[in-house]
Design an enzyme around this catalytic site. Structure first.
Site, PDB file in Angstrom:
ATOM      1  N   LEU A 110       0.257  -1.253  -0.241  1.00 13.69           N
ATOM      2  CA  LEU A 110       0.190  -0.014   0.322  1.00 13.69           C
ATOM      3  C   LEU A 110       0.834   1.158   0.467  1.00 13.69           C
ATOM      4  O   LEU A 110       1.688   1.272  -0.042  1.00 13.69           O
ATOM      5  CB  LEU A 110      -0.854   0.270   1.213  1.00 13.69           C
ATOM      6  CG  LEU A 110      -1.438  -1.190   1.020  1.00 13.69           C
ATOM      7  CD1 LEU A 110      -2.950  -0.731   2.593  1.00 13.69           C
ATOM      8  CD2 LEU A 110      -2.609  -1.600  -0.356  1.00 13.69           C
ATOM      9  N   GLY A 155       1.254  -5.418   1.327  1.00 15.03           N
ATOM     10  CA  GLY A 155      -0.150  -5.093   0.044  1.00 15.03           C
ATOM     11  C   GLY A 155       0.364  -5.686  -0.978  1.00 15.03           C
ATOM     12  O   GLY A 155      -0.462  -6.602  -1.717  1.00 15.03           O
ATOM     13  N   ASN A 179       4.175  -7.629   6.633  1.00 11.34           N
ATOM     14  CA  ASN A 179       5.213  -6.763   7.807  1.00 11.34           C
ATOM     15  C   ASN A 179       5.044  -5.969   7.872  1.00 11.34           C
ATOM     16  O   ASN A 179       5.242  -5.465   9.052  1.00 11.34           O
ATOM     17  CB  ASN A 179       6.542  -6.577   7.263  1.00 11.34           C
ATOM     18  CG  ASN A 179       5.824  -5.412   5.838  1.00 11.34           C
ATOM     19  OD1 ASN A 179       5.061  -5.569   5.316  1.00 11.34           O
ATOM     20  ND2 ASN A 179       7.498  -5.117   5.560  1.00 11.34           N
ATOM     21  N   GLU A 180       3.260  -6.041   8.433  1.00 12.75           N
ATOM     22  CA  GLU A 180       2.553  -4.566   8.519  1.00 12.75           C
ATOM     23  C   GLU A 180       3.205  -3.832  10.254  1.00 12.75           C
ATOM     24  O   GLU A 180       2.924  -3.342  10.627  1.00 12.75           O
ATOM     25  CB  GLU A 180       1.091  -5.222   8.736  1.00 12.75           C
ATOM     26  CG  GLU A 180       0.557  -4.310   7.476  1.00 12.75           C
ATOM     27  CD  GLU A 180       0.254  -5.082   6.601  1.00 12.75           C
ATOM     28  OE1 GLU A 180       1.298  -6.662   7.242  1.00 12.75           O
ATOM     29  OE2 GLU A 180      -0.202  -5.551   5.585  1.00 12.75           O
TER      30      GLU A 180
HETATM   31  C1  LIG Z   1      -7.397  -2.045  13.769  1.00 13.12           C
HETATM   32  C2  LIG Z   1      -7.114  -2.592  11.870  1.00 13.12           C
HETATM   33  C3  LIG Z   1      -7.055  -1.544  10.485  1.00 13.12           C
HETATM   34  C4  LIG Z   1      -6.506  -1.401   9.471  1.00 13.12           C
HETATM   35  C5  LIG Z   1      -5.034  -0.823   9.930  1.00 13.12           C
HETATM   36  C6  LIG Z   1      -4.041  -0.482   8.476  1.00 13.12           C
HETATM   37  C7  LIG Z   1      -3.296  -1.469   7.721  1.00 13.12           C
HETATM   38  C8  LIG Z   1      -2.469  -1.646   6.661  1.00 13.12           C
HETATM   39  C9  LIG Z   1      -2.201  -2.343   5.786  1.00 13.12           C
HETATM   40  C10 LIG Z   1      -0.973  -1.810   5.405  1.00 13.12           C
HETATM   41  C11 LIG Z   1      -0.446  -2.407   4.445  1.00 13.12           C
HETATM   42  C12 LIG Z   1       0.417  -1.781   3.656  1.00 13.12           C
HETATM   43  O1  LIG Z   1       0.714  -2.379   2.459  1.00 13.12           O
HETATM   44  S1  LIG Z   1       1.857  -0.992   4.078  1.00 13.12           S
HETATM   45  C13 LIG Z   1       2.827  -0.906   3.469  1.00 13.12           C
HETATM   46  C14 LIG Z   1       4.115  -1.446   3.767  1.00 13.12           C
HETATM   47  N1  LIG Z   1       5.428  -1.447   2.959  1.00 13.12           N
HETATM   48  C15 LIG Z   1       6.998  -1.765   3.568  1.00 13.12           C
HETATM   49  O2  LIG Z   1       6.929  -1.661   3.728  1.00 13.12           O
HETATM   50  C16 LIG Z   1       7.786  -1.534   1.954  1.00 13.12           C
HETATM   51  C17 LIG Z   1       8.933  -0.612   2.220  1.00 13.12           C
HETATM   52  N2  LIG Z   1       9.884  -0.396   0.895  1.00 13.12           N
HETATM   53  C18 LIG Z   1      10.807  -1.042   1.080  1.00 13.12           C
HETATM   54  O3  LIG Z   1      10.770  -2.010   2.314  1.00 13.12           O
HETATM   55  C19 LIG Z   1      11.137  -1.057  -0.341  1.00 13.12           C
HETATM   56  O4  LIG Z   1      11.151   0.782  -0.852  1.00 13.12           O
HETATM   57  C20 LIG Z   1      11.483  -2.122  -1.193  1.00 13.12           C
HETATM   58  C21 LIG Z   1      10.639  -1.973  -1.633  1.00 13.12           C
HETATM   59  C22 LIG Z   1      12.049  -3.004  -0.650  1.00 13.12           C
HETATM   60  C23 LIG Z   1      12.416  -1.595  -2.160  1.00 13.12           C
HETATM   61  O5  LIG Z   1      13.465  -0.785  -1.669  1.00 13.12           O
HETATM   62  P1  LIG Z   1      14.234   0.177  -2.779  1.00 13.12           P
HETATM   63  O6  LIG Z   1      15.682   0.007  -2.082  1.00 13.12           O
HETATM   64  O7  LIG Z   1      14.576  -0.440  -4.185  1.00 13.12           O
HETATM   65  O8  LIG Z   1      13.085   1.362  -2.414  1.00 13.12           O
HETATM   66  P2  LIG Z   1      13.514   2.231  -1.876  1.00 13.12           P
HETATM   67  O9  LIG Z   1      14.989   3.209  -1.888  1.00 13.12           O
HETATM   68  O10 LIG Z   1      13.189   1.972  -0.447  1.00 13.12           O
HETATM   69  O11 LIG Z   1      12.312   3.397  -2.195  1.00 13.12           O
HETATM   70  C24 LIG Z   1      11.948   3.873  -3.261  1.00 13.12           C
HETATM   71  C25 LIG Z   1      11.023   5.545  -3.289  1.00 13.12           C
HETATM   72  O12 LIG Z   1       9.565   4.659  -2.482  1.00 13.12           O
HETATM   73  C26 LIG Z   1       9.393   4.702  -1.316  1.00 13.12           C
HETATM   74  N3  LIG Z   1       8.411   3.946  -1.222  1.00 13.12           N
HETATM   75  C27 LIG Z   1       8.920   2.730  -0.772  1.00 13.12           C
HETATM   76  N4  LIG Z   1       7.624   1.670  -0.189  1.00 13.12           N
HETATM   77  C28 LIG Z   1       6.728   2.882  -0.376  1.00 13.12           C
HETATM   78  C29 LIG Z   1       5.449   2.220  -0.084  1.00 13.12           C
HETATM   79  N5  LIG Z   1       5.132   1.917   0.299  1.00 13.12           N
HETATM   80  N6  LIG Z   1       4.606   3.332  -0.334  1.00 13.12           N
HETATM   81  C30 LIG Z   1       5.114   4.499  -0.598  1.00 13.12           C
HETATM   82  N7  LIG Z   1       6.383   5.303  -1.568  1.00 13.12           N
HETATM   83  C31 LIG Z   1       7.063   4.274  -1.062  1.00 13.12           C
HETATM   84  C32 LIG Z   1      10.087   5.565  -0.875  1.00 13.12           C
HETATM   85  O13 LIG Z   1      10.169   6.011  -0.091  1.00 13.12           O
HETATM   86  C33 LIG Z   1      11.705   6.089  -1.765  1.00 13.12           C
HETATM   87  O14 LIG Z   1      10.951   7.236  -2.126  1.00 13.12           O
HETATM   88  P3  LIG Z   1      11.755   8.541  -1.665  1.00 13.12           P
HETATM   89  O15 LIG Z   1      13.427   8.680  -1.169  1.00 13.12           O
HETATM   90  O16 LIG Z   1      11.087   9.605  -1.943  1.00 13.12           O
HETATM   91  O17 LIG Z   1      12.770   8.377  -3.645  1.00 13.12           O
END
Ligand SMILES: CCCCCCCCC/C=C/C(=O)SCCNC(=O)CCNC(=O)[C@H](O)C(C)(C)COP(=O)(O)OP(=O)(O)OC[C@H]1O[C@@H](n2cnc3c(N)ncnc32)[C@H](O)[C@@H]1OP(=O)(O)O
Length: 304
Positions: A110, A155, A179-180
């Protein structure tokens, strides 16, 4: 895609709020006073979801294209649902491979910027789109195979879990999981249900509490993916698997899929509005907003 079918688009007043964005994203035009309009599917030029159909084989490859990390923005979610709907209405298509156009990333999950620093109306609209994506994928009549060609957290993992089969690239840097908890948030019950249906209760309990991100071989061991292959074989393997599943008569397979999945989907369908309210109040909390902001900062600092 060379589609010529005519689709009837209902009046905007009857559409869900997020459908306004869908109209804009897909270039739908409604005449003044509009009571619905017929438009050719050829005009739906999609930007974040590429669809490559192979009518002779009865399949299509759907590629997410939202660089850099295929975060599931409202726009991408909207396009994904519309693209799926179009494929479901296309009688020449019986199976779809879901994969990524972004090197090394299936989907980062997400879009954190959709859940951070916005207003409650936006959170509600976004969550409705997330629900819609899950329901459409999870209950799709098509055979869906995920070709996981990169990292697939949260997501991104959920999208893969909705599929009938998962093929993952063997790069140990690619991880998949819900990994939430690492972000200080909680996977909703329907994420959990989808995971439990895939890997069982005990493995889900451990994976969810610890926010585990599994490298491919561990993902295979726990049953989160079904096959691990070299990166350059992910899509071709997914297409072979699709062909095997498509050898089964559609009606029998579809009824079986529905029998297996409907009770899980019904749990959300029965309480969609309450689930949206839950999400909005949870995500609006100061402590949750702080956690998400810190997590985003950490991602950005990682670069510097
Ligand atoms: C009661 C219950 C009620 C409900 C309670 C609530 C429920 C919510 C459920 C949530 C579900 C989800 O999916 S939450 C999302 C979880 N996602 C994650 O944890 C993944 C996070 N991202 C990563 O780990 C990494 O980015 C990964 C995908 C491995 C790629 O690594 P890289 O080194 O190639 O790239 P990065 O340098 O990290 O990222 C590049 C750019 O993308 C951005 N970016 C990375 N992931 C992003 C993301 N998910 N959303 C937006 N932007 C993101 C970074 O900030 C950087 O931005 P710039 O620096 O500006 O370029």
């Amino acid at each position: 895609m060379a589609l010529t079918a005519v689709i009837r688009v209902p009046s905007r007043a009857l559409l869900r709020p997020w459908a306004r964005l869908r109209d804009a994203a897909l270039g739908w035009i409604e005449p003044a006073g509009g009571g619905g309009v017929e438009v050719s599917a050829q005009r739906f030029a999609s930007q974040k979801v590429l669809v490559e159909p192979d009518p002779a084989a009865g399949v299509a490859v759907m590629k997410f294209k939202n660089p850099p990390v295929n975060s599931l923005s409202l726009e991408l979610l909207t396009e994904l649902v519309i693209s799926l709907e179009k494929l479901e209405n296309d009688k020449t298509v019986r199976g779809v491979v879901l994969t990524s156009d972004c090197p090394g990333i299936f989907s980062a999950g997400l879009d954190l910027t959709e859940m951070c620093g916005r207003n409650p109306a936006h959170y509600a609209e976004y969550w409705k789109a997330v629900q819609e994506m899950w329901l459409r994928l999870y209950l799709s009549n098509l055979v869906l195979v995920a070709a996981i060609n990169g990292a697939s957290p949260a997501g991104g993992c959920l999208i893969a879990l909705t599929c009938d089969y998962r093929v993952m690239a063997d790069n140990p840097k690619y991880c998949i999981g819900l990994n939430e908890t690492l972000l200080g948030i909680v996977a909703p019950f329907w994420f959990k249900d989808n995971l439990v249906n895939t890997i069982g209760h005990r493995a889900s309990e451990r994976a969810l509490q610890l926010g585990l991100l599994f490298p491919p071989t561990e993902a295979l061991q726990v049953g989160m993916v079904d096959k691990v292959v070299p990166k350059d074989q992910v899509q071709s393997t997914a297409l072979s698997v699709l062909a095997q599943w498509m050898a089964i008569p559609d009606h029998a397979r579809q009824l079986t899929k529905n029998m297996m999945r409907k009770p899980t989907a019904d749990r959300l369908l029965k309480q969609r509005d309450a689930d949206i309210q839950n999400f909005v109040s949870f995500i609006s909390r100061d402590s949750i907003q702080k956690s998400l902001q810190m997590y985003l900062e950490k991602l950005k600092q990682k670069k510097g």
